[in-house]
Design a protein around this motif. Structure first.
Motif, PDB file in Angstrom:
ATOM      1  N   ARG A 241       0.864  -1.158   0.000  1.00  0.00           N
ATOM      2  CA  ARG A 241      -0.098   0.029   0.098  1.00  0.00           C
ATOM      3  C   ARG A 241       0.853   1.365  -0.027  1.00  0.00           C
ATOM      4  O   ARG A 241       0.734   2.141  -0.667  1.00  0.00           O
ATOM      5  N   ALA A 242       1.796   1.191   0.879  1.00  0.00           N
ATOM      6  CA  ALA A 242       2.645   2.334   0.730  1.00  0.00           C
ATOM      7  C   ALA A 242       3.485   2.456  -0.358  1.00  0.00           C
ATOM      8  O   ALA A 242       3.572   3.791  -0.738  1.00  0.00           O
ATOM      9  N   THR A 243       4.166   1.530  -0.999  1.00  0.00           N
ATOM     10  CA  THR A 243       4.766   1.677  -2.387  1.00  0.00           C
ATOM     11  C   THR A 243       3.879   2.150  -3.182  1.00  0.00           C
ATOM     12  O   THR A 243       4.397   2.989  -4.302  1.00  0.00           O
TER      13      THR A 243
ATOM     14  N   GLY B  93      14.494   2.030   4.061  1.00  0.00           N
ATOM     15  CA  GLY B  93      13.196   1.980   3.401  1.00  0.00           C
ATOM     16  C   GLY B  93      13.287   1.426   2.114  1.00  0.00           C
ATOM     17  O   GLY B  93      14.113   0.664   1.832  1.00  0.00           O
ATOM     18  N   ARG B  94      12.210   1.928   1.240  1.00  0.00           N
ATOM     19  CA  ARG B  94      12.472   1.490  -0.188  1.00  0.00           C
ATOM     20  C   ARG B  94      12.500   2.725  -1.054  1.00  0.00           C
ATOM     21  O   ARG B  94      11.762   3.657  -0.856  1.00  0.00           O
TER      22      ARG B  94
ATOM     23  N   THR C 111      11.498   9.015  -5.520  1.00  0.00           N
ATOM     24  CA  THR C 111      10.733   8.945  -4.248  1.00  0.00           C
ATOM     25  C   THR C 111      11.178   7.747  -3.289  1.00  0.00           C
ATOM     26  O   THR C 111      11.647   6.782  -3.591  1.00  0.00           O
ATOM     27  N   PHE C 112      10.961   8.221  -1.837  1.00  0.00           N
ATOM     28  CA  PHE C 112      11.482   7.343  -0.960  1.00  0.00           C
ATOM     29  C   PHE C 112      10.540   6.813   0.144  1.00  0.00           C
ATOM     30  O   PHE C 112       9.668   7.855   0.753  1.00  0.00           O
ATOM     31  N   VAL C 113      10.233   5.520   0.435  1.00  0.00           N
ATOM     32  CA  VAL C 113       9.276   5.237   1.539  1.00  0.00           C
ATOM     33  C   VAL C 113       9.993   4.560   2.462  1.00  0.00           C
ATOM     34  O   VAL C 113      10.741   3.659   2.239  1.00  0.00           O
ATOM     35  N   THR C 114       9.908   5.214   3.756  1.00  0.00           N
ATOM     36  CA  THR C 114      10.663   4.749   4.899  1.00  0.00           C
ATOM     37  C   THR C 114      10.136   3.259   5.612  1.00  0.00           C
ATOM     38  O   THR C 114       9.139   3.036   5.192  1.00  0.00           O
ATOM     39  N   ASP C 115      11.014   2.703   6.353  1.00  0.00           N
ATOM     40  CA  ASP C 115      10.255   1.411   7.046  1.00  0.00           C
ATOM     41  C   ASP C 115       9.211   1.711   7.746  1.00  0.00           C
ATOM     42  O   ASP C 115       8.523   0.812   7.766  1.00  0.00           O
ATOM     43  N   ALA C 116       8.996   2.833   8.484  1.00  0.00           N
ATOM     44  CA  ALA C 116       7.949   3.208   9.190  1.00  0.00           C
ATOM     45  C   ALA C 116       6.643   3.211   8.530  1.00  0.00           C
ATOM     46  O   ALA C 116       5.760   2.852   8.813  1.00  0.00           O
TER      47      ALA C 116
END
Length: 426
Positions: free
Chosen positions: A35-37, A110-111, A129-134
């Protein structure tokens, strides 16, 4: 049984929960990351039209507005080496995206999501863009907590249901055990309820059938004993006629008294055989009964030169035994003295009150003592007798709430101590 059933149910439910909850927990983690990705990818793709237009001023403004609104940080890397938006390093994923390939790569913390944009020339720009582990695990802990609570609730409910089921089964089994104990204690009216599963109902039916069968057999045995005892009345009648035909003398009187005692004993046997063991045992004055029986046997003791010593409490001395059973008990004790000791052997009869109600009867002789230590057991004698006399004494005492013991005097003689109980009214 209850503990084993709880352990079994707990183990089975735990295995089922592990088989379902663990995959659900992993799935929740995967869905949160996807979902976050997906959200970050949509955010990055929103800049694709602006980047494709090729206007640096419009692109810078669009990137600035997107980052100022919050959310995932956006960076646009241009082919001339410059970058717009949030500061970020030109990673391997970014360099790979300049070849025209969009991708998602794991990075420290993150990713990383990169989108290749084709402008006037291939690979004109890359949106990163960057998605953190949180962000990738947002909501996962709450989902895991809900799964843990649901699993714990299912386990607790299953254990409660299993405990209720175990209690119901144990109650039925304990009830049947109680019925068996009541039957062993002589309560032949005890019956087990036909409840519960089919197997327990079958056990209850078998136990009730056994109780009915025992009751029938005991009734038949009592009637058989009563019939046999009744058959003794014919020879006793003959003996009575013979005794009455004797010339009047002291010996004829003793023979008549012996016949009377025998008739009383036969009558007692018949009544005892036909009486339920739960009938009231009755009561009598032990002082009067013992004094009368000692006087009766004293005449025979005088013929055999046996010294008799009496220590008898004065009446009334009430015991929880009927007059006929107590008479048979005293006669059995004194008969043993005459039957198993030589003539001229002295004996002593003592009757004293018992603490708490009742009386203590002691018969001691100067004879050779008991040849067998278990003479109180039914059928145990050691001499040429039936071994039933002392057993009658023991059972009579126990029926009144007392007991009987055998000891040996310092001189080697036999001593029988019989306690007769009696509840004093309050």
């Amino acid at each position: 049984m209850r503990r084993r059933l709880l352990v079994l149910v707990g183990s089975m439910v735990s295995l089922a929960l592990v088989a379902f909850v663990v995959p659900l927990a992993v799935l929740a983690l995967m869905l949160a990351g996807d979902r976050a990705t997906a959200d970050a990818l949509v955010r990055a793709q929103s800049l694709v039209p602006v980047v494709s237009a090729g206007s640096p001023a419009a692109l810078g403004l669009a990137v600035q507005q997107a980052n100022s609104s919050g959310g995932y940080p956006l960076t646009v890397f241009l082919s001339d080496g410059s970058a717009l938006g949030a500061p970020a390093e030109r990673s391997d994923a970014v360099r790979l995206a300049f070849t025209g390939r969009s991708l998602t790569a794991q990075a420290d913390g993150g990713r990383e999501i990169v989108v290749a944009v084709t402008g006037p020339s291939a690979g004109a720009a890359v949106i990163r863009t960057f998605v953190t582990d949180a962000e990738l695990t947002r909501g996962v802990r709450r989902a895991w907590l809900i799964l843990a609570l649901v699993g714990t609730g299912v386990l607790v409910v299953s254990l409660v249901v299993a405990d209720r089921l175990a209690r119901s089964q144990i109650r039925l089994i304990a009830g049947m055990a109680g019925v068996s104990h009541r039957l062993a204690a002589g309560d032949l009216t005890a019956r087990a309820p036909a409840e519960g599963p089919k197997e327990l109902r079958q056990v209850a039916g078998a136990l009730n059938h056994l109780a009915r069968r025992i009751r029938v057999l005991l009734a038949q045995e009592r009637e058989a004993v009563a019939d046999l005892s009744h058959q003794l009345r014919t020879p006793l009648t003959v003996l009575r006629l013979e005794a009455e035909a004797l010339p009047p003398s002291e010996q004829a009187t003793r023979v008549g008294a012996a016949v009377d005692a025998m008739e009383r004993m036969v009558t007692q046997v018949i009544q005892e055989a036909r009486r339920s063991r739960h009938d009231e045992p009755g009561e009598c004055d032990a002082a009067e009964v013992v004094a009368a029986r000692v006087h009766h046997w004293s005449m025979l003791a005088s013929d055999q030169d046996r010294p008799v010593t009496r220590h008898l409490a004065p009446p009334p001395l009430i015991v929880g035994v009927g007059e006929e059973p107590l008479t048979a008990c005293v006669d059995a004790l004194l008969e043993n003295v005459f039957a198993h000791t030589p003539e001229a052997t002295a004996f002593t009869v003592t009757l004293t009150p018992r603490e708490g109600g009742g009386a203590i009867l002691t018969v001691a002789d100067d004879g050779p003592g008991f040849p067998h230590p278990g003479a109180l057991r039914r059928g145990v004698s050691g001499r040429s007798s039936t071994g039933l006399g002392l057993d009658i004494v023991r059972r009579t005492a126990e029926r009144s709430g007392g007991s009987a013991t055998l000891t040996t005097s310092p001189d080697g003689g036999a001593t029988v101590t019989v306690e007769f109980g009696h509840q004093t009214p309050t």
